[in-house]
Design a protein around this motif. Structure first.
Motif, PDB file in Angstrom:
ATOM      1  N   ALA A 346       0.829  -1.205   0.000  1.00 23.65           N
ATOM      2  CA  ALA A 346       0.000   0.000   0.000  1.00 23.65           C
ATOM      3  C   ALA A 346       0.866   1.258   0.000  1.00 23.65           C
ATOM      4  N   LEU A 347       1.932   1.256   0.808  1.00 25.62           N
ATOM      5  CA  LEU A 347       2.854   2.400   0.830  1.00 25.62           C
ATOM      6  C   LEU A 347       3.528   2.587  -0.527  1.00 25.62           C
ATOM      7  N   TRP A 348       3.870   1.480  -1.154  1.00 26.01           N
ATOM      8  CA  TRP A 348       4.519   1.559  -2.468  1.00 26.01           C
ATOM      9  C   TRP A 348       3.576   2.182  -3.498  1.00 26.01           C
ATOM     10  N   ILE A 349       2.290   1.845  -3.406  1.00 26.20           N
ATOM     11  CA  ILE A 349       1.312   2.424  -4.326  1.00 26.20           C
ATOM     12  C   ILE A 349       1.174   3.932  -4.094  1.00 26.20           C
ATOM     13  N   VAL A 350       1.285   4.359  -2.824  1.00 28.65           N
ATOM     14  CA  VAL A 350       1.234   5.794  -2.529  1.00 28.65           C
ATOM     15  C   VAL A 350       2.340   6.538  -3.264  1.00 28.65           C
ATOM     16  N   THR A 351       3.496   5.877  -3.429  1.00 28.08           N
ATOM     17  CA  THR A 351       4.645   6.535  -4.069  1.00 28.08           C
ATOM     18  C   THR A 351       4.554   6.526  -5.598  1.00 28.08           C
ATOM     19  N   LEU A 352       3.593   5.765  -6.164  1.00 29.66           N
ATOM     20  CA  LEU A 352       3.487   5.713  -7.621  1.00 29.66           C
ATOM     21  C   LEU A 352       3.086   7.078  -8.189  1.00 29.66           C
ATOM     22  N   SER A 353       3.498   7.323  -9.398  1.00 32.72           N
ATOM     23  CA  SER A 353       3.117   8.537 -10.117  1.00 32.72           C
ATOM     24  C   SER A 353       2.517   8.136 -11.463  1.00 32.72           C
ATOM     25  N   PRO A 354       1.948   9.083 -12.204  1.00 28.60           N
ATOM     26  CA  PRO A 354       1.395   8.741 -13.523  1.00 28.60           C
ATOM     27  C   PRO A 354       2.437   8.255 -14.526  1.00 28.60           C
ATOM     28  N   THR A 355       3.727   8.364 -14.159  1.00 29.90           N
ATOM     29  CA  THR A 355       4.779   7.916 -15.088  1.00 29.90           C
ATOM     30  C   THR A 355       5.659   6.822 -14.480  1.00 29.90           C
ATOM     31  N   SER A 356       5.238   6.228 -13.366  1.00 33.18           N
ATOM     32  CA  SER A 356       6.043   5.181 -12.729  1.00 33.18           C
ATOM     33  C   SER A 356       6.204   3.989 -13.669  1.00 33.18           C
ATOM     34  N   SER A 357       7.306   3.285 -13.517  1.00 29.51           N
ATOM     35  CA  SER A 357       7.564   2.127 -14.371  1.00 29.51           C
ATOM     36  C   SER A 357       6.608   0.993 -14.046  1.00 29.51           C
ATOM     37  N   THR A 421     -15.681   9.963 -11.163  1.00 29.49           N
ATOM     38  CA  THR A 421     -14.558   9.829 -12.091  1.00 29.49           C
ATOM     39  C   THR A 421     -13.359   9.196 -11.390  1.00 29.49           C
ATOM     40  N   PHE A 422     -12.804   8.170 -12.009  1.00 29.00           N
ATOM     41  CA  PHE A 422     -11.583   7.558 -11.478  1.00 29.00           C
ATOM     42  C   PHE A 422     -10.405   8.476 -11.812  1.00 29.00           C
ATOM     43  N   SER A 423      -9.640   8.856 -10.794  1.00 28.91           N
ATOM     44  CA  SER A 423      -8.530   9.779 -10.987  1.00 28.91           C
ATOM     45  C   SER A 423      -7.299   9.287 -10.246  1.00 28.91           C
ATOM     46  N   PHE A 424      -6.141   9.775 -10.661  1.00 30.36           N
ATOM     47  CA  PHE A 424      -4.904   9.403  -9.984  1.00 30.36           C
ATOM     48  C   PHE A 424      -4.885   9.916  -8.552  1.00 30.36           C
ATOM     49  N   GLU A 425      -5.403  11.139  -8.339  1.00 33.81           N
ATOM     50  CA  GLU A 425      -5.441  11.703  -6.985  1.00 33.81           C
ATOM     51  C   GLU A 425      -6.302  10.838  -6.069  1.00 33.81           C
ATOM     52  N   GLY A 426      -7.459  10.418  -6.585  1.00 36.19           N
ATOM     53  CA  GLY A 426      -8.305   9.544  -5.792  1.00 36.19           C
ATOM     54  C   GLY A 426      -7.655   8.209  -5.512  1.00 36.19           C
ATOM     55  N   PHE A 427      -6.940   7.687  -6.483  1.00 32.45           N
ATOM     56  CA  PHE A 427      -6.256   6.410  -6.301  1.00 32.45           C
ATOM     57  C   PHE A 427      -5.189   6.508  -5.220  1.00 32.45           C
TER      58      PHE A 427
END
Length: 458
Positions: A346-357, A421-427
Motif C-alpha cells: 500500500a505504501l509503495w502504491i502511494v509513491t506511484l506517479s502517472p509515469t512510474s515504471s 470519475t476515477f482519478s490518480f489523486e483519488g487512487f
C-alpha cells in the motif's frame, strides 16, 4: 480414485470455477463498460456490488436448499441458470439489464459452489483430502487468472466475451454432471412453509434491502457532490433496515447470519473481523489497480491482464509454502508477515506517479499477491484453531460471509473515494487509506505474537 470419481471431480471443478472466474474477470472490464454505456465510475461499480451481494445471500441459502431438494438437482439447476445468464447478458439493451443478468449469473454460479464441495465429500470416499485440495486450487486459481483471461478476451473481442466464455465450461460440466453425479432423494419436492422458515426469508430481505439502500445512498451522495433529501432518506432507510436485521437475527430460531455466535466465541470473532479487513485491502487493489492502469496510464486490457497475473501467480505459489510454515511455527508469524507485506504494498502504491515504471506496479502487485497466499492458508488455519469443533459448519459459513462483506466494502470504498470519475489523486487517497488499514493489522498481529510469547515464557 476410480475413473468415475475422476470424471465427477472434473464435472464439479468445471462448475465451481465459474463463480470466482466471473467475479474477477470484470475487474479489467470496468473502463470498457463505462465507455460503452456512458456511465460514471460510481454507477458502473454496481457490476461488482451486484455480484457479491447476490453471492453472499445465495450461497448459504442454496446450501440449505440442497438438504431439502437434493444436491444433484441444485447443481444442475445452477448450471442451467448460469448458461442462460451468460448467453443473454451480451444482448443487454442497457446497463440496468446487464446488472439483472449479472445477478442471475451470480445466483446460478453460487448454487454450484454451495453444493460442489458437499458432492465431492459425499460421493468421493478415496483420497478425499486430495480431492478437496484440487477443488480449492480451481477456486483460487480461477480467481487468480480471471483478470488475465478477462484482459485477453476484451482486448481481442469486447466485454461480451467475458460472459460468452462461460458457455463451454457450463456445457461440459452439465454433460459430465448428468452422467456422473448420483441421484439423491430430496426430502421435499416443492417450496414449503418449513423451507421458508429455515432459510430465514425475513432476515435475507432485511439484509439485502438494507445493504443495497445504504450503498445507493452513500454512493449517490459522493457521485452528485451534495447531500439531497432523497439521498439522505435512502441511506438512512438502509441503515434502519440493517438495525432491524440485527434485531431479527438475535431473536429468530434459524438466523440467516447467526450473530450470537460472534458473542459466544470472541477469538473466532476476531479472526472474522481480521479476515474482513484483509479482503477490503486485497479487493480494493484487485479492482482499483486495473482502472488505474487503463484510465490513468492508458494501458490496454491485454497488458493490464498480464500485469495482474503477477498477483495471482504469487498467491498460488506461496499458498503451499504457507501451509508448511504454519505447520512449523503456527499462524501468528504468517499473518504478521502478511500484514507487513500489505503495508509495504500500500505504501509503495502511494509513491506511484502517472509515469512510474511497470516494474514498480508489478512490485506492489507481488507484495499483495504473496500476502494473499499467506492469508488464504493462515486465516483458514486460524479459524479452525479458534472455532469449537461442534460449530465448525457455522464457523465456515461466517468466514465466507466475512469474505463477501470485505469485497463489498472494498467496492464501496473505491466508489466513495473516487466518486463519478476515477482519478490518480483519488487512487493515491485510496492507497493512503489502505496503508492505514494494513498498519492496524500489523499492530493487531504484533500484539498477538507478543501475547503468545508471554504465554510460553509463563
Amino acid at each position: 480414485m476410480n475413473a468415475r470419481s475422476w470424471w465427477l471431480m472434473i464435472a464439479v471443478c468445471l462448475g465451481i470455477l465459474l463463480n470466482p472466474l466471473n467475479s474477477s474477470m470484470v475487474s479489467v472490464a470496468i473502463p470498457r463498460l463505462q465507455s460503452t454505456f456512458q456511465l460514471d465510475y460510481t454507477a458502473v461499480s454496481w457490476i461488482i456490488f451486484s455480484f457479491y451481494i447476490a453471492s453472499a445471500i445465495a450461497q448459504p441459502v442454496m446450501g440449505k436448499a440442497s438438504d431439502l431438494y437434493g444436491r444433484r438437482r441444485i447443481f444442475l439447476t445452477g448450471l442451467v441458470i448460469s448458461f442462460v445468464a451468460s448467453l443473454i447478458a451480451p444482448l443487454s439493451p442497457n446497463f440496468g439489464w446487464l446488472i439483472v443478468f449479472r445477478i442471475v449469473q451470480s445466483i446460478g454460479t453460487s448454487m454450484i459452489v454451495a453444493v460442489g464441495l458437499a458432492i465431492v465429500r459425499i460421493h468421493i470416499t478415496e483420497k478425499q483430502a486430495t480431492a478437496l485440495s484440487v477443488l480449492s486450487i480451481f477456486l483460487s486459481g480461477a480467481a487468480a487468472i480471471g483478470p488475465f483471461v478477462g484482459g485477453v478476451l476484451i482486448h481481442w473481442w469486447n466485454w461480451h466475451a467475458i460472459f460468452l466464455v462461460n458457455i463451454p465450461f457450463v456445457a461440459a460440466s452439465f454433460l459430465l454432471a448428468w452422467r456422473t453425479i448420483p441421484d439423491d432423494h430430496p426430502t421435499v419436492s416443492k417450496v414449503s412453509h418449513k423451507w421458508m422458515k429455515r432459510i430465514d426469508m425475513p432476515g435475507i430481505l432485511l439484509f439485502a434491502g438494507g445493504l443495497v439502500a445504504l450503498l445507493v445512498g452513500l454512493l449517490s451522495i459522493k457521485s452528485s457532490g451534495h447531500m439531497s433529501l432523497i439521498n439522505m432518506f435512502v441511506g438512512l432507510s438502509g441503515l434502519l433496515l440493517l438495525v432491524l436485521f440485527v434485531r431479527h437475527e438475535l431473536t429468530t430460531e434459524s438466523p440467516f447470519i447467526p450473530l450470537r455466535t460472534f458473542g459466544k466465541y470472541p477469538e473466532m470473532t476476531w479472526v472474522n473481523v481480521q479476515f474482513m479487513l484483509v479482503n477490503i485491502l486485497f479487493y480494493s487493489i484487485f479492482f482499483g489497480l486495473p482502472s488505474y492502469l487503463q484510465l490513468v496510464r492508458q494501458v490496454s486490457e491485454f497488458h493490464t491482464g498480464i500485469l495482474m497475473l503477477s498477483l495471482g501467480v504469487c498467491s498460488l505459489v506461496v499458498s503451499p509454502l504457507a501451509g508448511r510454515w504454519i505447520d512449523k511455527s503456527g499462524t501468528r508469524p504468517v499473518l504478521l508477515s502478511s500484514a507487513i507485506l500489505m503495508t509495504f504494498g500500500a505504501l509503495w502504491i502511494v509513491t506511484l506517479s502517472p509515469t512510474s515504471s511497470m516494474f514498480s506496479v508489478s512490485l506492489a502487485l507481488a507484495a499483495f499477491g504473496i500476502s494473499n497466499g499467506l492469508n488464504n492458508v493462515g486465516m483458514q488455519a486460524a479459524l479452525f484453531n479458534s472455532s469449537p469443533k461442534e460449530i465448525i459448519g457455522v464457523a465456515s459459513g461466517l468466514f465466507s460471509t466475512s469474505r463477501y462483506l470485505g469485497t463489498i466494502l472494498s467496492s464501496l470504498l473505491i466508489g466513495v473515494v473516487m466518486g463519478s470519475t476515477f482519478s490518480f489523486e483519488g487512487f493515491r487517497v485510496l492507497a493512503m487509506i489502505l496503508t492505514a488499514i494494513a498498519l492496524s493489522l500489523v499492530i493487531m498481529n504484533w500484539r498477538q505474537v507478543q501475547k503468545f510469547k508471554e504465554r510460553l515464557q509463563a
